[in-house]
Every structure is written in structure tokens, then in C-alpha cells.
Write an enzyme that holds these catalytic residues in place. Structure first.
Site, PDB file in Angstrom:
ATOM      1  N   ASP A  14       0.858  -1.099  -0.067  1.00 18.51           N
ATOM      2  CA  ASP A  14       0.209  -0.075   0.018  1.00 18.51           C
ATOM      3  C   ASP A  14       0.938   1.302  -0.054  1.00 18.51           C
ATOM      4  O   ASP A  14       1.492   1.561   0.934  1.00 18.51           O
ATOM      5  CB  ASP A  14      -1.051  -0.118   1.237  1.00 18.51           C
ATOM      6  CG  ASP A  14      -1.941   1.219   1.292  1.00 18.51           C
ATOM      7  OD1 ASP A  14      -1.449   2.122   0.599  1.00 18.51           O
ATOM      8  OD2 ASP A  14      -2.714   1.154   2.075  1.00 18.51           O
TER       9      ASP A  14
ATOM     10  N   TYR B 200       5.456  -7.474  17.010  1.00 18.51           N
ATOM     11  CA  TYR B 200       4.359  -8.009  16.205  1.00 18.51           C
ATOM     12  C   TYR B 200       3.610  -6.995  15.542  1.00 18.51           C
ATOM     13  O   TYR B 200       2.779  -6.091  16.295  1.00 18.51           O
ATOM     14  CB  TYR B 200       3.364  -8.933  17.086  1.00 18.51           C
ATOM     15  CG  TYR B 200       2.208  -9.514  16.274  1.00 18.51           C
ATOM     16  CD1 TYR B 200       2.291 -10.578  15.315  1.00 18.51           C
ATOM     17  CD2 TYR B 200       0.891  -8.975  16.673  1.00 18.51           C
ATOM     18  CE1 TYR B 200       1.311 -11.032  14.856  1.00 18.51           C
ATOM     19  CE2 TYR B 200      -0.220  -9.566  15.977  1.00 18.51           C
ATOM     20  CZ  TYR B 200       0.266 -10.382  15.212  1.00 18.51           C
ATOM     21  OH  TYR B 200      -0.937 -11.063  14.423  1.00 18.51           O
TER      22      TYR B 200
ATOM     23  N   LYS C 205      -2.129  -7.286  11.064  1.00 16.42           N
ATOM     24  CA  LYS C 205      -2.560  -7.687   9.799  1.00 16.42           C
ATOM     25  C   LYS C 205      -1.891  -7.027   8.684  1.00 16.42           C
ATOM     26  O   LYS C 205      -1.116  -6.330   8.779  1.00 16.42           O
ATOM     27  CB  LYS C 205      -4.081  -7.434   9.787  1.00 16.42           C
ATOM     28  CG  LYS C 205      -4.836  -8.121  10.717  1.00 16.42           C
ATOM     29  CD  LYS C 205      -6.229  -7.448  10.642  1.00 16.42           C
ATOM     30  CE  LYS C 205      -6.772  -7.436  12.194  1.00 16.42           C
ATOM     31  NZ  LYS C 205      -6.050  -6.985  12.932  1.00 16.42           N
TER      32      LYS C 205
HETATM   33 MG    MG Z   1      -5.072  -2.586   1.752  1.00 14.95          MG
HETATM   34 MG    MG Z   2      -4.272   0.495   3.458  1.00 11.08          MG
END
Ligand code: MG
Ligand code: MG
Ligand code: F6R
Length: 383
Positions: free
Chosen positions: A14, A231, A234
Site C-alpha cells: 500500500d 508483532y 494484519k
Molecule cells: Mg490494503
Molecule cells: Mg491500506
């Protein structure tokens, strides 16, 4: 060359998007394409296809340099950097968010982008399906992968194709411990399910055919490993699956996605929602930044060249799944900030809970034996 191993690398990041976390801007795709065209001219990669799903820029590349090649990872890194420059110029949202480091150090793993790669000797005809999902996590592929490679009610070939009848080996990653375990299907089916039913922790990383250990599938899992000792949580996942001639047929590979199962992610990476299979034209995030979506592109690989793609979910055969996903979206949304729509506290990407607890610290009083409410209950009426 006969016998030479080809590698397919799907690397995504992204690097910024238009109108919030909605979708990738075409100019950033163009900037990344220029880098890959150059790499192709120099013979670094054999072929490529660039696309996006939601706010993730997806580089699908074939080459002969194997898995984890510094040259390939550097090429992807450069493509993301060039795309980020454009994203910054255009003021796109969260420009460069997944490029966690300024300097490339030989391997893109652990630097932000997600990677799924597999190397194999090309069969005379080599169909592969590339899955790309947005607003969810790699464990979202646990249930479909189980169905594809271990569930005879999904994959008829497990029962009636002699080349698949021995079953498959599943590699499962424990992302908390950073350890991997192999389980053999169907003998260890219950053990596998005991693990992968917790998709935030146990993630199917690879699947191999048992009879000859040919690789059948691989899933990205970079962000789930410890990045910089922490950590990170996601990451919108990608997956490559080989199909046909001793692997599940393309129709068996797609079939599990006809059930829009609940996955973690969605708004602020903190909610459960249905995974909606869509064609590229619908690979954009709207309702509550979702619902989570998955695209499947089918390719043939010939002499290392990507032939395709076929936009496999762009099909009325998945209309009813999408409609069901809409109904589930409405149903889940009506829970607002309540679990199980909202994720449990340990899985949320955004939380105010520590602040709220700190603020209320003094006001939390021990519960005493015989505790009575301050407000007196009204007397019971007598007859
Ligand atoms: Mg995304
Ligand atoms: Mg994003
Ligand atoms: C989820 C996602 C979005 C953002 C949300 C808030 O993976 O990308 O749902 O979390 O739009 O974004 P910020 O905090 O950037 O305003």
C-alpha cells in the site's frame, strides 16, 4: 529451457491511494510499470502484470532467479518507491505507508510489502491462480485453502483423481512464536483444523503435493512475522495456487470462495466481515472501508511468460455470493462497536482501551461483599 525452474513472485504494498484507503491511483501504477518495463528489458524479469485490489498495488512477476532473489526484491522495492513519489506529488492518502524503511537491504521481507513466491519446473501447460485480498489478513485464506486441498466435499479430485488421492502436506506458521509445522492430510486433519481455526495466529503458509512434494500453494505472511522485534499485525494478503493435472482444478480452487466467510480486518483492521469475491472493476473499498474483497486472476505460464489474466470472479456465477455478502455486511454492521463484529481487544489495530482504563483507574472501586446499589429500588407494591 526444459527443466529450468521458473519463479512467480507476487509482491504487494500500500503506497497510497485515492479518497482514503479506497483504491490505487492509475498514475502510481504507471510509475511502477516503468520500473518493471526497464527490468524486463534488462532481463531481470521475464514478464509481469501490474494491478491493484483496493489500496494495494500488486506486482505479479515471473523470472528465473528463484525465491527471495535480492535482484527481484530490489526491483519491486524500486517500483514501490517510484509509485510512492507519484503518490506524494498527488497528495494521495497514506503515501508510502508500507515502505517502512528508507534503504533497501537485499530482501523485501520484513520491510512492509507482502510477498508470495513459488518456484517450480513448468508443466507443459501451467495454470496458476493469483488471489489478492484487501482489508483482511493472511489467515483469511486458511478456510479456502483447507477446502481446496483437504476437503473432498469441495475438491472431487481428492477422491477420484489418482494423482491427488494421496493428499497434501500443509505448512502452518505460528506467527506468535515464529515457528512452522508440517501436517499431512488427510491423516492429521483434526490437528490441522485445531490450529487453523485460529487464523490470527496459525496461518497456512504453503501446501505441497504429498506424492512428490510439488508446491501447490503459497500465501504471503510478512507483516505477521516480527518486524523490528514487534508483532505488527494484519496485512492484506496474496496467494498463488497451481491448478489442474494433478492439482485441484481451477473450478475446485475457486469453489470455496462461493461462501463469503467471516474474516478479520475491514474498518481500521478491527472488525469481522464477509470476504466478498469481486472482479477487478469492483476491487475498491467503500462500505465501512470494505467489505473485505478478494480478486482471483488466472494465468497460464509458458516458457516463463505470464499469459493472461482471466478475471475469474468477474462472473454472474458469484452474484449470489456477493448478495449474501451484502446481507452479512448489513447484519454485522448492526452490531456497531460490539463484538463479534468488532474484534477482540488483543486483535484490534486501533484501540482507546488503555487510555480509557487509565482515565477510569481511580473510579474503579472494589466490589464489596453485600454490595448494594446507591439508588434504592422502589418498594414492592402490597395487595
Ligand atoms: Mg490494503
Ligand atoms: Mg491500506
Ligand atoms: C484498514 C484501513 C482503513 C483505515 C481507516 C482509518 O486496513 O486501511 O479502514 O484503517 O480508513 O484510517 P486513518 O487512521 O488513516 O484515518
Amino acid at each position: 529451457m526444459a527443466g529450468e525452474k521458473v519463479t512467480i513472485s507476487v509482491i504487494k504494498a500500500d503506497i497510497g491511494s485515492i479518497a482514503g484507503h479506497h483504491k490505487v491511483h492509475p498514475d502510481t501504477i504507471l510509475a511502477a510499470s516503468r520500473v518493471l518495463v526497464e527490468a524486463k528489458k534488462r532481463g531481470v524479469i521475464k514478464s509481469f502484470y501490474i494491478t491493484h485490489v483496493g489500496d494495494d498495488l500488486q506486482l505479479i512477476m515471473t523470472h528465473f532467479k528463484g525465491v527471495d532473489s535480492p535482484e527481484i526484491h530490489e526491483t519491486a522495492w524500486k517500483a514501490f518507491q517510484e509509485a510512492t513519489k507519484v503518490a506524494k506529488d498527488l497528495g494521495l492518502y497514506a503515501a508510502g505507508q508500507d515502505l517502512l524503511s528508507d534503504a533497501f537491504s537485499g530482501n523485501i521481507r520484513g520491510m512492509g510489502p507482502g510477498v508470495a513466491e513459488m518456484e517450480f519446473v513448468e508443466r507443459p501447460s501451467e495454470p496458476v491462480v493469483v488471489f489478492m485480498a484487501d482489508k483482511t489478513e493472511p489467515g483469511a485464506f486458511n478456510m479456502p485453502l483447507y477446502r481446496i486441498f483437504a476437503d473432498p466435499f469441495n475438491t472431487a479430485g481428492l477422491v477420484i483423481d489418482p494423482r491427488m488421492h494421496d493428499g497434501f502436506i500443509f505448512q502452518v506458521l505460528d506467527v506468535y512464536e515464529g515457528k512452522i509445522v508440517e501436517l499431512s492430510m488427510p491423516e492429521e486433519m483434526y490437528d490441522l483444523l485445531a490450529l487453523i481455526g485460529t487464523p490470527s495466529r496459525y496461518i497456512i503458509k504453503r501446501v505441497f503435493r504429498k506424492s512428490d512434494r510439488e508446491i501447490g500453494a503459497v500465501v504471503s505472511s510478512e507483516r505477521l512475522s516480527l518486524i523490528a522485534g514487534r508483532y505488527v499485525g494484519k496485512d492484506d494478503p496474496v496467494m498463488i495456487v497451481r491448478a489442474q493435472s494433478g492439482f485441484p482444478a481451477v473450478g475446485e480452487v475457486l469453489e470455496p470462495f462461493s461462501f463469503p466467510h467471516l474474516v478479520a480486518g475491514w474498518m481500521r483492521g478491527s472488525h469481522h466481515g464477509p470476504l466478498m469475491p469481486v472482479g477487478l472493476k469492483d476491487a475498491k473499498m467503500t462500505r465501512f472501508d470494505g467489505p473485505p474483497r478478494v480478486v482471483a486472476l488466472g494465468f497460464q505460464i509458458k516458457n516463463g511468460e505470464l499469459i493472461g489474466p482471466a478475471d475469474l470472479f468477474d462472473d454472474p456465477a458469484f452474484d449470489e455470493t456477493r448478495r449474501t455478502a451484502q446481507v452479512i455486511t448489513d447484519y454485522m454492521r448492526r452490531h456497531g462497536p460490539f463484538m463479534p463484529h468488532r474484534l477482540g481487544p488483543e486483535e484490534m489495530e486501533y484501540t482507546t482501551l488503555p487510555d480509557v482504563l487509565e482515565k477510569l483507574k481511580q473510579r474503579f472501586k472494589p466490589v464489596e461483599m453485600g454490595y448494594k446499589p446507591h439508588v434504592k429500588a422502589p418498594e414492592e407494591p402490597h395487595d
